[in-house]
Design a protein around this motif. Structure first.
Motif, PDB file in Angstrom:
ATOM      1  N   GLU A   1       0.283 -10.263  -5.679  1.00 23.00           N
ATOM      2  CA  GLU A   1       0.471 -10.461  -6.941  1.00 23.00           C
ATOM      3  C   GLU A   1       0.263  -9.044  -8.108  1.00 23.00           C
ATOM      4  OE1 GLU A   1       2.492 -13.688  -9.913  1.00 23.00           O
ATOM      5  OE2 GLU A   1       2.403 -13.781  -8.139  1.00 23.00           O
ATOM      6  N   MET A   2      -1.295  -9.313  -7.694  1.00 20.25           N
ATOM      7  CA  MET A   2      -1.676  -8.687  -8.844  1.00 20.25           C
ATOM      8  C   MET A   2      -1.689  -7.302  -8.501  1.00 20.25           C
ATOM      9  SD  MET A   2      -5.684  -9.460 -10.779  1.00 20.25           S
ATOM     10  CE  MET A   2      -6.038  -9.066  -9.022  1.00 20.25           C
ATOM     11  N   TYR A   3      -2.245  -6.719  -8.372  1.00 23.91           N
ATOM     12  CA  TYR A   3      -2.183  -5.169  -6.717  1.00 23.91           C
ATOM     13  C   TYR A   3      -0.983  -5.046  -7.094  1.00 23.91           C
ATOM     14  CZ  TYR A   3      -7.097  -6.027  -6.730  1.00 23.91           C
ATOM     15  OH  TYR A   3      -8.935  -6.625  -7.633  1.00 23.91           O
ATOM     16  N   SER A   4      -0.260  -5.685  -6.565  1.00 23.28           N
ATOM     17  CA  SER A   4       1.419  -5.411  -6.700  1.00 23.28           C
ATOM     18  C   SER A   4       1.605  -4.354  -8.209  1.00 23.28           C
ATOM     19  CB  SER A   4       2.346  -5.855  -6.183  1.00 23.28           C
ATOM     20  OG  SER A   4       2.071  -6.376  -4.855  1.00 23.28           O
ATOM     21  N   SER A   5       1.768  -4.625  -9.302  1.00 22.52           N
ATOM     22  CA  SER A   5       2.035  -4.024 -10.324  1.00 22.52           C
ATOM     23  C   SER A   5       1.960  -3.325 -10.381  1.00 22.52           C
ATOM     24  CB  SER A   5       0.827  -4.301 -11.671  1.00 22.52           C
ATOM     25  OG  SER A   5       1.749  -4.989 -12.439  1.00 22.52           O
ATOM     26  N   PRO A   6       3.378  -2.065 -10.767  1.00 21.25           N
ATOM     27  CA  PRO A   6       3.307  -0.827 -10.915  1.00 21.25           C
ATOM     28  C   PRO A   6       1.631  -0.222 -11.816  1.00 21.25           C
ATOM     29  CG  PRO A   6       5.476  -1.950 -11.488  1.00 21.25           C
ATOM     30  CD  PRO A   6       4.423  -3.011 -11.425  1.00 21.25           C
ATOM     31  N   GLY A   7       0.912  -0.785 -12.820  1.00 20.52           N
ATOM     32  CA  GLY A   7       0.050  -0.586 -13.286  1.00 20.52           C
ATOM     33  C   GLY A   7      -1.035  -0.251 -12.919  1.00 20.52           C
ATOM     34  N   VAL A   8      -1.304  -0.374 -12.242  1.00 22.20           N
ATOM     35  CA  VAL A   8      -1.971  -0.679 -11.062  1.00 22.20           C
ATOM     36  C   VAL A   8      -1.643   0.739 -10.437  1.00 22.20           C
ATOM     37  CG1 VAL A   8      -3.994  -2.034  -8.693  1.00 22.20           C
ATOM     38  CG2 VAL A   8      -2.944  -3.372 -11.146  1.00 22.20           C
ATOM     39  N   LYS A   9      -3.546   1.230 -10.478  1.00 20.75           N
ATOM     40  CA  LYS A   9      -2.700   2.690  -9.595  1.00 20.75           C
ATOM     41  C   LYS A   9      -4.301   2.738  -8.621  1.00 20.75           C
ATOM     42  CE  LYS A   9       0.580   4.130 -12.210  1.00 20.75           C
ATOM     43  NZ  LYS A   9       1.685   3.693 -11.395  1.00 20.75           N
TER      44      LYS A   9
ATOM     45  N   CYS B   1       1.225  -0.527  -0.113  1.00 16.86           N
ATOM     46  CA  CYS B   1      -0.010   0.107   0.847  1.00 16.86           C
ATOM     47  C   CYS B   1       1.085   1.318  -0.028  1.00 16.86           C
ATOM     48  CB  CYS B   1      -0.828  -0.069   1.607  1.00 16.86           C
ATOM     49  SG  CYS B   1      -1.830  -1.493   1.142  1.00 16.86           S
ATOM     50  N   ARG B   2       2.001   0.842   0.486  1.00 13.89           N
ATOM     51  CA  ARG B   2       2.938   2.127   1.113  1.00 13.89           C
ATOM     52  C   ARG B   2       3.325   2.617  -0.686  1.00 13.89           C
ATOM     53  NH1 ARG B   2       6.628   0.241   5.202  1.00 13.89           N
ATOM     54  NH2 ARG B   2       5.163  -1.003   6.134  1.00 13.89           N
ATOM     55  N   LYS B   3       3.478   1.603  -1.315  1.00 11.37           N
ATOM     56  CA  LYS B   3       4.367   1.603  -2.885  1.00 11.37           C
ATOM     57  C   LYS B   3       2.905   3.070  -3.778  1.00 11.37           C
ATOM     58  CE  LYS B   3       7.148  -1.999  -2.216  1.00 11.37           C
ATOM     59  NZ  LYS B   3       7.216  -3.602  -2.807  1.00 11.37           N
ATOM     60  N   LYS B   4       1.934   2.873  -3.231  1.00 14.75           N
ATOM     61  CA  LYS B   4       0.617   3.118  -4.085  1.00 14.75           C
ATOM     62  C   LYS B   4       0.874   4.716  -3.836  1.00 14.75           C
ATOM     63  CE  LYS B   4      -0.422  -0.206  -5.906  1.00 14.75           C
ATOM     64  NZ  LYS B   4       0.099  -1.275  -6.966  1.00 14.75           N
ATOM     65  N   PRO B   5       0.361   5.495  -4.838  1.00 12.40           N
ATOM     66  CA  PRO B   5       0.428   6.873  -5.675  1.00 12.40           C
ATOM     67  C   PRO B   5      -0.730   7.201  -3.492  1.00 12.40           C
ATOM     68  CG  PRO B   5      -0.482   5.973  -7.599  1.00 12.40           C
ATOM     69  CD  PRO B   5      -0.441   4.918  -5.690  1.00 12.40           C
TER      70      PRO B   5
ATOM     71  N   ARG C   1      -3.955   4.934  -1.916  1.00 11.20           N
ATOM     72  CA  ARG C   1      -3.705   4.306  -0.317  1.00 11.20           C
ATOM     73  C   ARG C   1      -4.190   3.927   0.578  1.00 11.20           C
ATOM     74  NH1 ARG C   1       2.181   7.210   1.435  1.00 11.20           N
ATOM     75  NH2 ARG C   1       2.359   6.491  -0.933  1.00 11.20           N
ATOM     76  N   GLN C   2      -5.300   4.997   0.444  1.00  8.23           N
ATOM     77  CA  GLN C   2      -6.231   4.746   1.372  1.00  8.23           C
ATOM     78  C   GLN C   2      -7.648   3.476   0.793  1.00  8.23           C
ATOM     79  OE1 GLN C   2      -6.425   5.295   5.022  1.00  8.23           O
ATOM     80  NE2 GLN C   2      -7.868   4.141   5.117  1.00  8.23           N
ATOM     81  N   HIS C   3      -7.263   3.713  -0.283  1.00  8.10           N
ATOM     82  CA  HIS C   3      -8.641   2.490  -1.035  1.00  8.10           C
ATOM     83  C   HIS C   3      -7.663   1.273  -0.833  1.00  8.10           C
ATOM     84  CE1 HIS C   3      -9.410   5.769  -3.132  1.00  8.10           C
ATOM     85  NE2 HIS C   3     -10.756   5.451  -2.721  1.00  8.10           N
ATOM     86  N   PHE C   4      -6.645   1.082  -0.556  1.00  7.07           N
ATOM     87  CA  PHE C   4      -5.781  -0.243  -1.296  1.00  7.07           C
ATOM     88  C   PHE C   4      -5.827  -0.489   0.013  1.00  7.07           C
ATOM     89  CE2 PHE C   4      -4.500   1.086  -4.965  1.00  7.07           C
ATOM     90  CZ  PHE C   4      -3.854  -0.044  -6.185  1.00  7.07           C
TER      91      PHE C   4
END
Length: 77
Positions: free
Chosen positions: A66-74, A21-25, A29-32
Motif C-alpha cells: 500500500e505504501m509503495y503503491s502510492s504514485p508519489g513513490v518513484k 511494479c509495472r506502474k512505476k517508471p 521498475r527493476q528496483h521494485f
C-alpha cells in the motif's frame, strides 16, 4: 498439488506486487521487482504451518504494498 488458503494469499500478494511494479517508471521498475523478490525470498524458510508468522508477514507485506503503491513513490533502494 492443492494450495492452502494462506498459500493462495501469499501468491496473490506476490502477484499484486508485480502488477504494481509495472506502474512505476521504467528506470525504477527493476528496483521494485528486486525488492519484492528479496522480501519474499527472505521469508521462504518460514514453516508453512507457522500460521501466526505467515499471517503477520502477509499483513506487513500488504502495508508495504500500500505504501509503495502510492504514485508519489518513484523509486526504492
Amino acid at each position: 498439488m492443492r494450495l492452502s488458503g494462506l498459500q493462495k494469499e501469499v501468491l496473490s500478494l506476490y502477484r499484486q506486487c508485480l502488477r504494481e511494479c509495472r506502474k512505476k517508471p521504467d528506470t525504477a521498475r527493476q528496483h521494485f521487482k528486486s525488492f519484492a523478490r528479496n522480501e519474499f525470498d527472505k521469508n521462504m524458510g518460514i514453516e508453512k504451518r507457522d500460521f501466526a508468522a505467515v499471517e503477520f508477514l502477509l499483513r506487513k507485506g500488504r502495508r508495504q504494498l500500500e505504501m509503495y503503491s502510492s504514485p508519489g513513490v518513484k523509486n526504492i533502494h
